[in-house]
Design an enzyme around this catalytic site. Structure first.
Site, PDB file in Angstrom:
ATOM      1  N   ASP A 146       1.064  -1.171  -0.095  1.00  0.00           N
ATOM      2  CA  ASP A 146       0.028  -0.075   0.069  1.00  0.00           C
ATOM      3  C   ASP A 146       1.005   1.072   0.005  1.00  0.00           C
ATOM      4  O   ASP A 146       2.012   1.069   0.374  1.00  0.00           O
ATOM      5  CB  ASP A 146      -0.977  -0.067   1.271  1.00  0.00           C
ATOM      6  CG  ASP A 146      -1.812  -1.157   1.342  1.00  0.00           C
ATOM      7  OD1 ASP A 146      -2.346  -1.760   0.255  1.00  0.00           O
ATOM      8  OD2 ASP A 146      -2.303  -1.594   2.515  1.00  0.00           O
TER       9      ASP A 146
HETATM   10  N1  URA Z   1      -1.400  -5.924   4.010  1.00  0.00           N
HETATM   11  C1  URA Z   1      -1.820  -4.906   3.968  1.00  0.00           C
HETATM   12  O1  URA Z   1      -2.760  -4.524   4.104  1.00  0.00           O
HETATM   13  N2  URA Z   1      -0.966  -3.699   3.119  1.00  0.00           N
HETATM   14  C2  URA Z   1       0.085  -3.978   2.487  1.00  0.00           C
HETATM   15  O2  URA Z   1       0.544  -3.224   2.114  1.00  0.00           O
HETATM   16  C3  URA Z   1       0.657  -5.404   2.538  1.00  0.00           C
HETATM   17  C4  URA Z   1      -0.060  -6.223   3.235  1.00  0.00           C
END
Ligand code: URA
Length: 240
Positions: free
Chosen positions: A106
């Site tokens: 993310d």
């Molecule tokens: N899980 C999440 O919620 N975000 C990420 O970036 C990776 C795994």
């Protein structure tokens, strides 16, 4: 691997065009196995031949594998009209045609991101069938309880259409801002955040620290990256 033309190979492995490579050959700036090259159509064996440009060795393997310490605030994409992408952070000397992030973190998640142009390898490490574990450190807004630990270990339904496979969960530091380690073998959209949200917990910080058995190189500052060695590449597919 079948031999390839020098100009084609160098153009595919660098930001130079074939025309640039031909011009450099004419100027005597390219050598192969220590000898200055006279012709840009010389056939190169990627496994044996050593190519240098202006005296500097050039990596001529077909594929490139880059470890990035992804900073917060950039998106895991190759191109975006508004946002800075992880590919924008790759320095010129490591840029190759076809690089993409193998799996998404993310925008606010930090840590180990693999960037490659090898689609088969990316598929291999991302497919849940192959069980390549990804290890994360998450900071939560509240402590977790036994029920959450059990559900993570067993796997559970996030919603009607989404089942989470069993994950490993370990408490690293207890307290108001609990620090936990989570190991997943799959990577659904916002998965860790949604898994904790399901139990009323909010992830306030998330970092990926390991893929397979390979840890993020702590000497990389946020935003920095470097090429992986063959041995490190093997560690990604090594069981932990
Ligand atoms: N899980 C999440 O919620 N975000 C990420 O970036 C990776 C795994």
């Amino acid at each position: 691997m079948k031999p390839e033309r020098l100009d084609k190979l160098l153009a595919a492995q660098s930001t130079f065009s074939r025309k640039d490579v031909k011009a450099m050959v004419r100027k005597g700036l390219v050598s192969v196995n220590g000898l200055v090259v006279k012709s840009a159509d010389l056939k190169i064996d990627m496994e044996k031949d050593k190519v240098s440009l202006c005296g500097e060795p050039v990596s001529i393997s077909k594929y490139s594998y880059i470890m990035m310490n992804k900073p917060a605030g950039v998106v895991s994409a190759t191109r975006d009209n508004r946002e800075r992408t992880v590919i924008d952070l790759v320095p010129q000397e490591l840029l190759r045609d076809g690089l993409f992030p193998a799996g998404r973190l993310d925008k606010d998640t930090v840590g180990f991101l693999l960037i490659t142009n090898d689609g088969d390898f990316a598929h291999r490490i991302l497919s849940p069938k192959n069980h390549v574990p990804k290890t994360y450190i998450a900071q939560l807004d509240q402590p977790i309880d036994e029920e959450i630990m059990v559900k993570f270990e067993e796997g559970f339904a996030l919603d009607l259409n989404t089942d989470c496979k069993p994950a490993r969960l370990k408490i690293l530091e207890t307290g108001k801002r609990e620090l936990v380690e989570v190991i997943l073998i799959e990577g659904m959209y916002h998965q860790i955040k949604r898994m904790f949200e399901h139990f009323g917990r909010k992830v306030v910080h998330l970092q990926r620290i390991r893929m397979g058995a390979l840890y993020l190189d702590e000497s990389l500052a946020p935003g920095e990256c470097r090429e992986l060695t063959q041995d490190e590449l093997k560690q990604i597919t090594t069981k932990i």
